[in-house]
Motif scaffolding. Structure first.
Motif, PDB file in Angstrom:
ATOM      1  N   LYS A   6       0.864  -1.173   0.000  1.00 30.35           N
ATOM      2  CA  LYS A   6       0.000   0.000   0.000  1.00 30.35           C
ATOM      3  C   LYS A   6       0.901   1.225   0.000  1.00 30.35           C
ATOM      4  N   THR A   7       0.535   2.187  -0.782  1.00 31.73           N
ATOM      5  CA  THR A   7       1.299   3.418  -0.807  1.00 31.73           C
ATOM      6  C   THR A   7       0.839   4.302   0.340  1.00 31.73           C
ATOM      7  N   ALA A   8       1.800   4.788   1.109  1.00 33.65           N
ATOM      8  CA  ALA A   8       1.483   5.636   2.249  1.00 33.65           C
ATOM      9  C   ALA A   8       2.619   6.629   2.439  1.00 33.65           C
ATOM     10  N   ARG A   9       2.419   7.547   3.310  1.00 35.85           N
ATOM     11  CA  ARG A   9       3.473   8.510   3.648  1.00 35.85           C
ATOM     12  C   ARG A   9       3.932   8.256   5.078  1.00 35.85           C
ATOM     13  N   SER A  10       5.221   8.333   5.268  1.00 35.48           N
ATOM     14  CA  SER A  10       5.784   8.163   6.592  1.00 35.48           C
ATOM     15  C   SER A  10       5.377   9.340   7.466  1.00 35.48           C
ATOM     16  N   LYS A  15       8.031  11.075   3.518  1.00 37.08           N
ATOM     17  CA  LYS A  15       8.373  10.446   2.249  1.00 37.08           C
ATOM     18  C   LYS A  15       7.418   9.291   1.948  1.00 37.08           C
ATOM     19  N   VAL A  16       7.301   8.958   0.675  1.00 40.25           N
ATOM     20  CA  VAL A  16       6.415   7.886   0.250  1.00 40.25           C
ATOM     21  C   VAL A  16       7.025   6.536   0.608  1.00 40.25           C
ATOM     22  N   VAL A  17       6.230   5.675   1.225  1.00 43.28           N
ATOM     23  CA  VAL A  17       6.638   4.322   1.570  1.00 43.28           C
ATOM     24  C   VAL A  17       5.819   3.391   0.687  1.00 43.28           C
ATOM     25  N   THR A  18       6.499   2.601  -0.168  1.00 40.41           N
ATOM     26  CA  THR A  18       5.752   1.797  -1.121  1.00 40.41           C
ATOM     27  C   THR A  18       5.801   0.298  -0.877  1.00 40.41           C
TER      28      THR A  18
END
Length: 69
Positions: A6-10, A15-18
């Motif tokens: 799941k794409t999320a932001r830290s 930053k984007v965590v993929t």
């Protein structure tokens, strides 16, 4: 079974965590840090992999084997 990403932001860095790191990248990190797998860990890992365990089932068996108490 595919990995669920799941794409999320830290929350800390923004930053984007993929996706999680894979086994090969984890092995590189361990090598850089000077970490080595014990003989007991290697035997257990080979046994679990041979039995076909992957993902959460593999991790839970590792935790059970080394959990104290």
């Amino acid at each position: 079974m595919t990995k669920e990403t799941k794409t999320a932001r830290s929350a800390v860095t923004g930053k984007v965590v993929t996706h999680p790191i894979g086994g090969k990248k984890a092995a590189k990190f361990a090598q850089v840090e000077g970490l080595k797998m014990s003989t007991a860990s290697k035997v257990l890992s080979q046994k679990l992999a041979a039995s076909g365990l992957k993902g959460d089932a593999y991790r839970s068996e590792i935790v059970k084997a080394f959990k104290k108490g």
